[in-house]
Design a protein around this motif. Sequence first.
Motif, short mmCIF file in Angstrom:
data_model
loop_
_atom_site.label_atom_id
_atom_site.label_comp_id
_atom_site.label_asym_id
_atom_site.label_seq_id
_atom_site.Cartn_x
_atom_site.Cartn_y
_atom_site.Cartn_z
N CYS A 3 19.51 -25.02 -29.96
CA CYS A 3 18.60 -24.02 -30.53
C CYS A 3 17.34 -24.70 -31.06
O CYS A 3 17.40 -25.76 -31.69
N LEU A 4 16.20 -24.08 -30.78
CA LEU A 4 14.95 -24.55 -31.36
C LEU A 4 14.59 -23.60 -32.50
O LEU A 4 14.51 -22.39 -32.32
N GLY A 5 14.39 -24.17 -33.70
CA GLY A 5 14.07 -23.37 -34.88
C GLY A 5 12.64 -23.58 -35.32
O GLY A 5 12.16 -24.70 -35.37
N ILE A 17 15.28 -29.02 -33.62
CA ILE A 17 16.15 -28.73 -32.47
C ILE A 17 17.53 -29.24 -32.82
O ILE A 17 17.69 -30.40 -33.24
N ASN A 27 13.48 -33.02 -35.72
CA ASN A 27 13.21 -32.28 -36.95
C ASN A 27 11.96 -32.84 -37.59
O ASN A 27 11.97 -33.93 -38.14
N ILE A 68 16.73 -25.71 -23.72
CA ILE A 68 16.84 -24.87 -24.93
C ILE A 68 17.53 -23.55 -24.56
O ILE A 68 17.16 -22.90 -23.59
N VAL A 71 16.06 -19.43 -29.31
CA VAL A 71 14.91 -19.67 -30.20
C VAL A 71 15.16 -18.91 -31.50
O VAL A 71 15.47 -17.73 -31.50
N SER A 72 15.02 -19.64 -32.62
CA SER A 72 15.28 -19.03 -33.92
C SER A 72 14.04 -19.20 -34.80
O SER A 72 13.36 -20.22 -34.71
N GLY A 303 17.06 -23.47 -37.09
CA GLY A 303 17.81 -23.58 -35.84
C GLY A 303 19.31 -23.47 -36.09
O GLY A 303 20.04 -22.78 -35.36
N TRP A 304 19.79 -24.13 -37.14
CA TRP A 304 21.23 -24.14 -37.43
C TRP A 304 21.72 -22.74 -37.80
O TRP A 304 22.76 -22.28 -37.31
N GLY A 306 20.35 -20.01 -36.92
CA GLY A 306 20.28 -19.26 -35.66
C GLY A 306 21.56 -19.45 -34.86
O GLY A 306 22.16 -18.48 -34.35
#
Length: 342
Positions: A3-5, A17, A27, A68, A71-72, A303-304, A306
């Motif tokens: 996940c990409l935050g 990520i 990060n 990826i 997306v969050s 991301g986490w 998400g």
Amino acid sequence: LICLGLEGTAEKTGIGIITDDGEVLFNKTIIYKPPLQGINPREAADHHAETFIKLLKEAFNVIDPKDIDLVSFSQGPGLGPSLRVSATAARALALSLNKPIIGVNHCVGHVEIGKLTTPAKDPLTLYVSGGNTQILAYVGDKYRVIGETHDIAIGNCLDQFARSCGLPHPGGVYIEQMAKKSEAKDENYLKLPYTIKGMDLSLSGLLTAAIKKSKELNKTDKSNETYTLEDVCYSLQETAFAMLTEITERALAHANKSEVMLVGGVAANDRLKEMLQKMCEEQNVEFYVPEKQFCGDNGAMIGWLGILQYKNGKITKMGDTKIMPNYRADMVNVNWIKHDDL
Ligand code: ATP
Ligand code: FE2
């Protein structure tokens, strides 16, 4: 699952990520340096617009965008213009990668990344930053705001005080350095307003009084002793942090938790950590502080959260990705915490 935050609720732009195993692949945050008058929401938003592109380019050097899965982005709370840029960036990215999008609560993100990166399982969390001052705990299927500020956040209080005496931004850092040089130790500090009510506190009276003291440096106080700017910084910290420690202690008894976690940018402060640590020892509970990159605002936490929500069946429809500037932690439907895990 990767996940990409995207984080951009206030003055920091962050891209993180992270995998569903909790491995942080990227990060990075970039802070917007506000002008002397303080954060200008429109300029902060422009800053996000520029830095998201910069950070995404860097992130895509580390990981192929094709890898990826999700997306969050932080949907709130925060400043409207900043949130809008983050949401737009997230939508554009999700649409171009053809991946699901998920909007998450920034405050809950702080708690969950803390739980991932420390041994904490079910903590009472004191979240202290430039825009937030809250005590959060998972009680009755939700993250409840058990205590909070009635006016300004602690980081804002420190930053405004610093600005008023010409110290650089972010003020908390410089106030801490000044306070360490003060000779006004223990009981011997300047009396400033101490305003708590139950598990809430108020900081604007303290800020006004501290600014007033700092303008009267060459005068004497009631004890007829002169004091320095270092002493005012020390006294401001002692008073504000004692208030935070007292309401946390009270909330601990109220929420019946056996762990305290400190998160947010102000968690970098040694004196605050020392006071909370001591209180936790007296109360016989564990005390945790995540490492610095996960304490302040960051993309990994977005991301986490998400990932946690996605894995438990939540995605956000494109039409529901509108920003939520007043999104409170207790509005989040917590579907990822299993009671057996607690
Ligand atoms: P949020 O969007 O969560 O409100 P933020 O944009 O304020 O966050 P953070 O990185 O969480 O960003 O916090 C920044 C705040 O932390 C600033 O107010 C800064 O003065 C404060 N701060 C940073 N280091 C210290 C320190 N050593 N002591 C006290 N305060 C600090
Ligand atoms: Fe934050």
